[in-house]
Design a protein around this motif. Structure first.
Motif, PDB file in Angstrom:
ATOM      1  N   ILE A  35     -91.255 -24.929 -60.377  1.00 44.79           N
ATOM      2  CA  ILE A  35     -91.254 -25.579 -61.498  1.00 44.79           C
ATOM      3  C   ILE A  35     -89.874 -25.579 -62.157  1.00 44.79           C
ATOM      4  N   ASP A  36     -89.658 -26.765 -62.671  1.00 45.93           N
ATOM      5  CA  ASP A  36     -88.351 -26.859 -63.463  1.00 45.93           C
ATOM      6  C   ASP A  36     -88.462 -27.994 -64.678  1.00 45.93           C
ATOM      7  N   ALA A  37     -87.417 -27.824 -65.492  1.00 47.24           N
ATOM      8  CA  ALA A  37     -87.375 -28.870 -66.544  1.00 47.24           C
ATOM      9  C   ALA A  37     -87.103 -30.116 -65.667  1.00 47.24           C
ATOM     10  N   ASP A  38     -86.409 -30.142 -64.899  1.00 46.79           N
ATOM     11  CA  ASP A  38     -85.996 -31.173 -63.941  1.00 46.79           C
ATOM     12  C   ASP A  38     -86.981 -31.526 -62.965  1.00 46.79           C
ATOM     13  N   ALA A  39     -88.293 -32.111 -63.155  1.00 42.58           N
ATOM     14  CA  ALA A  39     -89.358 -32.126 -62.136  1.00 42.58           C
ATOM     15  C   ALA A  39     -89.030 -32.593 -60.983  1.00 42.58           C
ATOM     16  N   ASP A  40     -87.990 -33.678 -61.046  1.00 47.70           N
ATOM     17  CA  ASP A  40     -87.567 -34.595 -59.644  1.00 47.70           C
ATOM     18  C   ASP A  40     -86.864 -33.519 -58.908  1.00 47.70           C
ATOM     19  N   ARG A  41     -86.207 -32.626 -59.545  1.00 48.93           N
ATOM     20  CA  ARG A  41     -85.493 -31.762 -58.758  1.00 48.93           C
ATOM     21  C   ARG A  41     -86.315 -30.700 -58.077  1.00 48.93           C
ATOM     22  N   ALA A  42     -87.426 -30.113 -58.843  1.00 49.85           N
ATOM     23  CA  ALA A  42     -88.294 -29.324 -58.201  1.00 49.85           C
ATOM     24  C   ALA A  42     -89.063 -29.957 -57.222  1.00 49.85           C
ATOM     25  N   ALA A  43     -89.486 -31.029 -57.074  1.00 47.36           N
ATOM     26  CA  ALA A  43     -90.341 -31.661 -56.214  1.00 47.36           C
ATOM     27  C   ALA A  43     -89.752 -32.031 -55.132  1.00 47.36           C
ATOM     28  N   ALA A  44     -88.109 -32.145 -55.104  1.00 44.04           N
ATOM     29  CA  ALA A  44     -87.256 -32.544 -54.034  1.00 44.04           C
ATOM     30  C   ALA A  44     -86.913 -31.294 -53.147  1.00 44.04           C
ATOM     31  N   GLU A  45     -86.506 -30.214 -53.942  1.00 42.89           N
ATOM     32  CA  GLU A  45     -86.619 -28.632 -53.353  1.00 42.89           C
ATOM     33  C   GLU A  45     -87.821 -28.382 -52.529  1.00 42.89           C
ATOM     34  N   ALA A  46     -89.020 -28.666 -53.243  1.00 43.04           N
ATOM     35  CA  ALA A  46     -90.185 -28.165 -52.661  1.00 43.04           C
ATOM     36  C   ALA A  46     -90.285 -28.844 -51.199  1.00 43.04           C
ATOM     37  N   THR A  47     -90.111 -30.274 -51.219  1.00 41.54           N
ATOM     38  CA  THR A  47     -90.376 -31.092 -50.356  1.00 41.54           C
ATOM     39  C   THR A  47     -89.481 -30.748 -49.071  1.00 41.54           C
ATOM     40  N   ASP A  48     -88.038 -30.433 -49.303  1.00 47.00           N
ATOM     41  CA  ASP A  48     -87.263 -30.224 -48.432  1.00 47.00           C
ATOM     42  C   ASP A  48     -87.728 -28.829 -47.857  1.00 47.00           C
ATOM     43  N   ILE A  49     -88.042 -27.595 -48.449  1.00 44.14           N
ATOM     44  CA  ILE A  49     -88.747 -26.469 -47.950  1.00 44.14           C
ATOM     45  C   ILE A  49     -89.804 -26.712 -47.100  1.00 44.14           C
ATOM     46  N   ALA A  50     -90.724 -27.637 -47.718  1.00 40.61           N
ATOM     47  CA  ALA A  50     -91.954 -27.671 -47.008  1.00 40.61           C
ATOM     48  C   ALA A  50     -91.855 -28.532 -45.590  1.00 40.61           C
ATOM     49  N   ASP A  51     -90.800 -29.398 -45.413  1.00 43.99           N
ATOM     50  CA  ASP A  51     -90.354 -29.900 -44.081  1.00 43.99           C
ATOM     51  C   ASP A  51     -89.877 -28.943 -43.089  1.00 43.99           C
ATOM     52  N   ALA A  52     -89.178 -28.046 -43.777  1.00 36.71           N
ATOM     53  CA  ALA A  52     -88.710 -26.894 -42.920  1.00 36.71           C
ATOM     54  C   ALA A  52     -90.053 -26.171 -42.310  1.00 36.71           C
ATOM     55  N   ASN A  53     -90.804 -25.843 -43.292  1.00 33.92           N
ATOM     56  CA  ASN A  53     -92.114 -25.021 -42.991  1.00 33.92           C
ATOM     57  C   ASN A  53     -92.762 -25.604 -41.891  1.00 33.92           C
ATOM     58  N   ALA A  54     -92.520 -27.071 -41.456  1.00 38.34           N
ATOM     59  CA  ALA A  54     -93.356 -27.483 -40.512  1.00 38.34           C
ATOM     60  C   ALA A  54     -93.253 -26.617 -39.189  1.00 38.34           C
ATOM     61  N   ILE A  55     -92.025 -26.092 -39.035  1.00 34.70           N
ATOM     62  CA  ILE A  55     -91.909 -25.414 -37.838  1.00 34.70           C
ATOM     63  C   ILE A  55     -91.868 -24.017 -37.951  1.00 34.70           C
ATOM     64  N   ALA A  56     -92.425 -23.659 -39.407  1.00 41.24           N
ATOM     65  CA  ALA A  56     -92.355 -22.011 -39.528  1.00 41.24           C
ATOM     66  C   ALA A  56     -93.791 -21.627 -39.569  1.00 41.24           C
ATOM     67  N   ARG A  57     -94.180 -21.013 -40.995  1.00 39.96           N
ATOM     68  CA  ARG A  57     -95.223 -20.341 -41.084  1.00 39.96           C
ATOM     69  C   ARG A  57     -96.003 -21.300 -41.788  1.00 39.96           C
ATOM     70  N   PRO A  58     -97.575 -21.359 -41.825  1.00 40.21           N
ATOM     71  CA  PRO A  58     -98.403 -22.272 -42.750  1.00 40.21           C
ATOM     72  C   PRO A  58     -98.176 -21.900 -44.218  1.00 40.21           C
TER      73      PRO A  58
END
Length: 308
Positions: A35-58
């Motif tokens: 969660i961030d005052a800059d919602a776009d930043r939070a969404a982008a960071e979360a998406t980037d981490i989620a993409d990495a998570n595709a080859i990590a743990r669910p």
């Protein structure tokens, strides 16, 4: 407390994003929300981490809002003002306090009732600000405090001795900042006090203490900010809470009479479990260390005066 396995992080900057990434790699919880005052930043960071998570743990990772905090068992706050040009952490106390109060106020209004972990700088003062703003019991409001400093202390000692950091026990106490206390009396290697282990060999205590205290500034001078060290400290505290480890960690907690200090957040070794701080420990300190701890408490009280 909420029954779900969710950690919410307020602040999707360098520290918050690094903490979310480290939590994902650990596979600690089922859900991580940024969660961030800059919602776009939070969404982008979360998406980037989620993409990495595709080859990590669910783990489900997303950029959310304060409504998502209600079902979190742990809320991490990294939001705050940033230091510039080598200024001390205490210089941003007023600006950070306003940000932390706003974040905590929105989280509590959303129905948060878990454990709060604060990493915003200056860490001890911001943890105290967060506890007052939240109204939560002090045991459930924990600052990252000197956990990172203590790890740095252990590593510097280990490097000088040519041994593994895991072989060294050592605590930094008091403020996470310029007045922090390198408690050499707590150093143990295989159960031996440092002097006994050295057996007459030279050891520059002052140089190590200076290096540890200045480490954050040195890193920030080189790359513009610090992130991985404090993120790892955040994750370690979250692990201890989530797994009810009942492990001792040096974190910022409300001190009420220990060492003659009252009503102040600073770092002492604490037993950490599912309920947060279960007990504050008070190792025997040398007289000079005790005096330094009181001086550190005095510096923290001065910082609190600037939080509004």
């Amino acid at each position: 407390m909420a029954p779900s396995s969710r950690i919410a992080i307020i602040g999707a900057g360098n520290v918050g994003a690094a903490a979310a990434y480290a939590l994902m790699l650990r596979g600690l919880v089922a859900e991580i929300v940024l969660i961030d005052a800059d919602a776009d930043r939070a969404a982008a960071e979360a998406t980037d981490i989620a993409d990495a998570n595709a080859i990590a743990r669910p783990t489900r990772i997303w950029g959310g809002d304060y409504a998502d905090v209600r079902d979190a068992t742990i809320l991490v706050i990294t939001a705050g003002a940033a230091t510039k040009d080598g200024e001390p952490r205490t210089a941003i106390a007023g600006k950070s306090a306003a940000i932390v109060r706003d974040c905590v106020g929105q989280a509590m209004a959303a129905g948060f009732d878990g454990i709060l972990v604060v990493a915003s700088n200056p860490a001890d003062a911001m943890t105290q600000v967060a506890q007052v703003a939240s109204g939560l019991p002090s045991a459930r409001v924990i600052g990252t405090g000197t956990l990172l400093d203590s790890n740095r202390f252990r590593k510097r000692i280990a490097d000088r001795l040519g041994i593994a950091p895991g072989a060294v026990e050592a605590l930094v106490l008091g403020e996470h900042g310029d007045s922090e206390v390198m408690a050499y009396s707590t150093v143990r290697i295989g159960g031996m006090a440092l002097d006994a282990y050295l057996d007459g060999r030279g050891f520059d205590r002052a140089a190590i203490a200076h290096d540890v205290m200045r480490a954050g500034y040195t890193i920030a001078d080189g790359k513009g900010y610090t992130s991985f060290g404090v993120a790892t400290a955040i994750v370690r505290i979250c692990e201890a809470i989530h797994r009810d480890e009942r492990i001792v960690l040096p974190v910022s907690t409300l001190v009420e009479g220990q060492y003659g200090i009252d009503d102040l957040y600073l770092s002492l070794p604490c037993l950490i479990g599912a309920g947060g701080v279960l007990r504050i420990l008070t190792p025997d300190l040398h007289d000079d260390e005790l005096a330094a701890l009181h001086a550190s408490a005095g510096a923290l009280r001065e910082t609190l005066k600037n939080t509004g």
